[in-house]
Enzyme design. Structure first.
Site, PDB file in Angstrom:
ATOM      1  CE  LYS A  54     -21.407 -70.228  32.764  1.00  0.00           C
ATOM      2  NZ  LYS A  54     -20.448 -70.639  31.745  1.00  0.00           N
ATOM      3  CD  GLN A  98     -19.424 -73.602  29.793  1.00  0.00           C
ATOM      4  OE1 GLN A  98     -20.342 -72.866  30.148  1.00  0.00           O
ATOM      5  NE2 GLN A  98     -18.230 -73.555  30.350  1.00  0.00           N
ATOM      6  CG  ASP A 121     -18.118 -65.988  28.198  1.00  0.00           C
ATOM      7  OD1 ASP A 121     -18.232 -65.752  29.420  1.00  0.00           O
ATOM      8  OD2 ASP A 121     -18.130 -67.141  27.713  1.00  0.00           O
TER       9      ASP A 121
END
Ligand code: NDP
Length: 296
Positions: A54, A98, A121
């Site tokens: 990422k 994460q 997200d």
């Protein structure tokens, strides 16, 4: 019939190039640089690889990447304080924590502490509600990537029968909402669904997000259907490690009209959509027009 292969790797490269163009324009015309903060807690090897990828992709498109790596022993209070700090930071337009988090941390509490406008997200309860009620939201990256590929392949999706196998909060449910938003007739199947094969066979669009290697076989696919395989399963075959999807590729490709391979299908689109969401968040935060074709 042999299905057209939907090349997610090439499509993701195109999306990343579009994002990079927008980022360059934002810098020139508005003096802005979109920024993505990624929070990694602990030493999970898979999570470390995802975070590294990422970071590299974020920098590659010209965005600022802020990495926050914490020991697995971080207290919930300290993690929430970090989220508050990132929420308040004007250089940060997107925040990603994460998952999975170590067991002593309440993931829901942490995710719901993120400013919904920075929740790239799309897991914050406000974004889930906005998506469910057809309003502008931050959309989870994996289903957004699937939607982009489907729109690209079909043009308009209205009226098509879509079957989503899997009802998780991160893939199945948001995928179904997005397809409904594009006026598909949507069925969600899961582990209690009766006669799954018959349900799948009705699909013009079949999305598999099950987490079971090669479970969807060719005899469950309607001839000519578009098959999107979200699954990522690591298996061993003939003594070798192999990555396979939730769809049995060979048998499904023999019947489908189009199909995403694993690897090289949905996977690469997920990071591309994370970058697209960060760009969208930056535009929204600054009252600028959203990039076309990169949102739901
Ligand atoms: P979950 O385990 O959270 O959900 C799986 C879903 O599949 C559940 O709803 C479950 O039903 C359903 N299911 C399980 N067994 C069956 C069955 N025999 N018949 C019908 N339905 C069944 O998985 P995720 O949604 O998180 O992920 C799904 C897959 O996608 C995984 O392979 C994962 O690795 C992959 N993935 C890929 C990403 C990418 O970037 N490409 C990103 C995220 C996930 P029930 O609810 O009834 O238990």
């Amino acid at each position: 019939m042999t299905a057209k292969v939907i090349d997610g790797k090439a499509f993701a490269a195109k999306v990343r190039a579009e994002v990079a163009e927008h980022v360059a324009r934002l810098r020139e015309e508005n003096g802005l640089q979109p920024g993505l903060a990624v929070v990694l807690v602990g030493e999970d090897p898979a999570s470390k690889v995802y975070v590294k990828n990422k970071h590299a992709s974020t920098v590659e498109v010209g965005m600022a990447s802020f990495e926050h790596r914490w020991d697995a022993t971080i207290s919930e209070a300290d993690l929430l304080a970090l989220i508050d700090q990132l929420n308040a930071d004007p250089k940060v337009h997107g925040i990603l924590v994460q998952l999975p988090l170590p067991g002593h941390l309440n993931s829901e509490l942490v995710i719901n502490r993120i400013d919904p406008a920075k929740d790239v997200d799309g897991f914050h309860i406000s974004n889930v509600g906005l998506l469910g009620t057809g309003q502008k939201s931050m959309v989870p990256c994996t289903p957004l990537g699937c939607l982009m590929m489907l729109r690209d392949h079909h043009g308009k999706l209205a009226g098509l029968n879509a079957v989503v196998v899997g009802r998780s909060n991160i893939v199945g449910k948001p995928m179904a909402q997005l397809l409904l938003g594009d006026s598909c007739t949507v069925t969600i199947a899961h582990s209690r669904t009766k006669d799954l094969a018959e349900v799948c066979k009705r699909a013009d669009i079949l999305v598999a997000a099950v987490g079971r290697p090669e479970m969807i076989t060719g005899d469950m696919v309607r001839p000519g259907a578009t098959v999107i395989d979200v699954g990522i399963n690591r298996i061993e075959r003939d003594g070798k490690a192999k990555l396979v999807g939730d769809v049995h590729y060979e048998s499904a490709a023999a019947v489908a009209g189009a199909i995403t391979p694993v690897p090289g299908g949905v996977g690469p689109m997920t990071i591309a959509c994370l970058l697209a969401n960060t760009l969208t968040a930056c535009c929204r935060a600054n009252g600028l027009a959203e990039p076309e074709g990169l949102t739901a």
